[in-house]
Scaffold this active site. Structure first.
Site, short mmCIF file in Angstrom:
data_model
loop_
_atom_site.label_atom_id
_atom_site.label_comp_id
_atom_site.label_asym_id
_atom_site.label_seq_id
_atom_site.Cartn_x
_atom_site.Cartn_y
_atom_site.Cartn_z
N ASP A 34 1.20 -0.98 0.50
CA ASP A 34 -0.10 0.22 0.16
C ASP A 34 0.57 1.14 0.12
OD1 ASP A 34 1.06 -0.17 2.71
OD2 ASP A 34 -0.97 -0.06 3.79
N GLY A 35 2.19 1.16 0.13
CA GLY A 35 3.07 2.32 0.27
C GLY A 35 3.45 2.62 0.93
N ARG A 93 12.69 24.92 -0.09
CA ARG A 93 13.03 26.24 -0.49
C ARG A 93 10.60 27.04 -0.43
NH1 ARG A 93 13.01 23.88 -6.65
NH2 ARG A 93 12.72 21.73 -5.56
N GLN A 94 10.44 25.95 0.50
CA GLN A 94 9.36 26.94 1.60
C GLN A 94 9.89 27.56 2.58
OE1 GLN A 94 6.51 27.63 -0.72
NE2 GLN A 94 5.50 28.75 1.46
N ASP A 166 20.88 33.58 -10.94
CA ASP A 166 20.12 35.29 -9.67
C ASP A 166 20.91 35.77 -8.49
OD1 ASP A 166 19.55 33.59 -7.46
OD2 ASP A 166 18.16 32.57 -8.12
N LYS A 189 16.86 37.05 -12.02
CA LYS A 189 15.90 36.18 -11.99
C LYS A 189 14.66 36.82 -11.86
CE LYS A 189 15.06 32.04 -10.92
NZ LYS A 189 15.70 30.60 -10.47
N ARG A 191 10.36 35.68 -10.84
CA ARG A 191 9.92 34.52 -10.85
C ARG A 191 8.03 35.67 -10.39
NH1 ARG A 191 9.69 29.28 -9.74
NH2 ARG A 191 12.11 29.18 -9.41
C1 R5P Z 1 15.94 28.73 -6.66
O1 R5P Z 1 16.05 29.88 -6.77
C2 R5P Z 1 16.95 27.66 -6.91
O2 R5P Z 1 18.23 28.69 -6.20
C3 R5P Z 1 17.25 27.12 -8.50
O3 R5P Z 1 17.54 28.32 -9.05
C4 R5P Z 1 15.50 26.58 -9.26
O4 R5P Z 1 15.23 25.43 -8.16
C5 R5P Z 1 15.97 26.35 -9.97
O5 R5P Z 1 15.27 25.77 -10.30
P1 R5P Z 1 14.95 25.09 -12.53
O6 R5P Z 1 16.11 23.68 -12.60
O7 R5P Z 1 13.14 24.43 -12.44
O8 R5P Z 1 14.52 26.34 -12.81
#
Ligand code: R5P
Length: 294
Positions: A34-35, A93-94, A166, A189, A191
């Site tokens: 079942d995982g 990242r969050q 970035d 960069k 987003r």
């Molecule tokens: C985001 O700011 C991270 O430092 C990476 O630049 C990002 O996660 C890269 O994601 P992807 O390869 O999808 O562009």
């Protein structure tokens, strides 16, 4: 100290054990139909400080559960202290609230690990170091950028231009620059927080005729590197390489990056793949040795 060979990072953990000389604790693991995950520590951990090596790349959630289960099993079997060695820490990242209604996923992960029995954590190039300041136990992030830059020096790319995709990654390019002894710079960069779409621009870079290595913490879909490589090509770079600590390389990311003119992709073994040409073992072994003597 003993090294617990987490199922997601067995090869790396074996190397760390070899370099430190610490005893290994093998782990039996399986996934039920079942995982659900099952783990069992196959060694004695009583009164030991154990370092559990377990990365948390995809499938993140089951690897996090395995880590929690290993920490809890270690404590239940009377380990004195549990340090989680998590080369790639999922959900980092969050690390803040970007839009109303969100949570801070990485803090939730840290609290879950604490509840399971983790007493300290070591990771590598977490996306933003300040995320660690709200963890409920001591946590540090190591940097593998010098090791990646050293790979390129060995390859004959000394004095290559170190490019951050970035501004936030400029500190990474600067760490690489101190090994490569060339120039460094960054792109801009942007987003869109709703769609996740990014766009990049590069002004004032002097890369014409040069070898350029794009350094980032993570390559996921490859979109960031593909965009950067396009700008570098337009600006006349002679050779373009990509280096990252965590090569998630989702789907056809690798192909897209190579098709964009990048000559080689190099990552560490935080996420095992055939781009993992640089091992984190010496970096982590050194940190564990320092912790033991400190
Ligand atoms: C985001 O700011 C991270 O430092 C990476 O630049 C990002 O996660 C890269 O994601 P992807 O390869 O999808 O562009």
């Amino acid at each position: 100290m003993k090294i617990v060979l987490g199922p997601a990072s067995t090869a790396l953990a074996e190397k760390i054990a070899e370099l430190t000389g610490y005893e290994k604790v093998p782990v039996g693991s399986k996934t039920f139909p079942d995982g659900e995950s099952y783990i069992r520590l196959e060694g004695n951990v009583q009164n030991e400080h154990v370092a559990i090596v377990q990365t948390t790349c995809a499938p993140q959630d089951s690897r996090l559960m395995q880590l929690a289960f290993m920490a809890a099993a270690a404590k239940r079997n009377k380990a004195r202290k549990v340090t989680a060695i998590v080369p790639y820490l999922a959900y980092a990242r969050q690390d803040k609230i970007f839009l109303q209604g969100e949570g801070i996923s990485i803090e939730t992960v840290a609290h879950m690990l604490k509840a399971a029995g983790v007493d300290a954590l070591i990771t590598v190039n977490i996306h933003a170091e300040n995320a660690l300041s709200n963890f409920p136990f001591p946590a540090i992030t190591l940097s593998a950028i010098s090791l990646l830059a050293e790979y390129f020096v060995q390859k004959g790319c000394k004095e290559a231009f170190a490019l951050a995709p970035d501004k936030g990654a400029m500190y990474i390019a600067e760490q690489a620059q101190s090994v490569l002894q060339g120039e460094a710079g960054h792109l801009e960069k942007q987003r869109d927080r709703y769609t996740g779409q990014t766009s990049q621009t590069g002004k004032g870079l002097n890369v014409k005729g040069k070898s350029v290595i794009i350094f980032d913490d993570i390559i996921s879909t490859g979109g960031t590197i593909v965009g950067a490589a396009k700008i570098l090509r337009e600006q006349g770079a002679a050779h373009v390489y990509a280096a990252c600590v965590h090569g998630l390389l989702i789907g056809d990311a690798e192909k897209r990056i190579l098709d964009a003119g990048v000559e080689e992709i190099v990552s560490t073994d935080s996420v095992p793949s055939h781009a993992s040409k640089v091992s984190l073992a010496p970096l982590i072994a050194k940190a564990l040795k320092a912790q033991k003597s400190g």
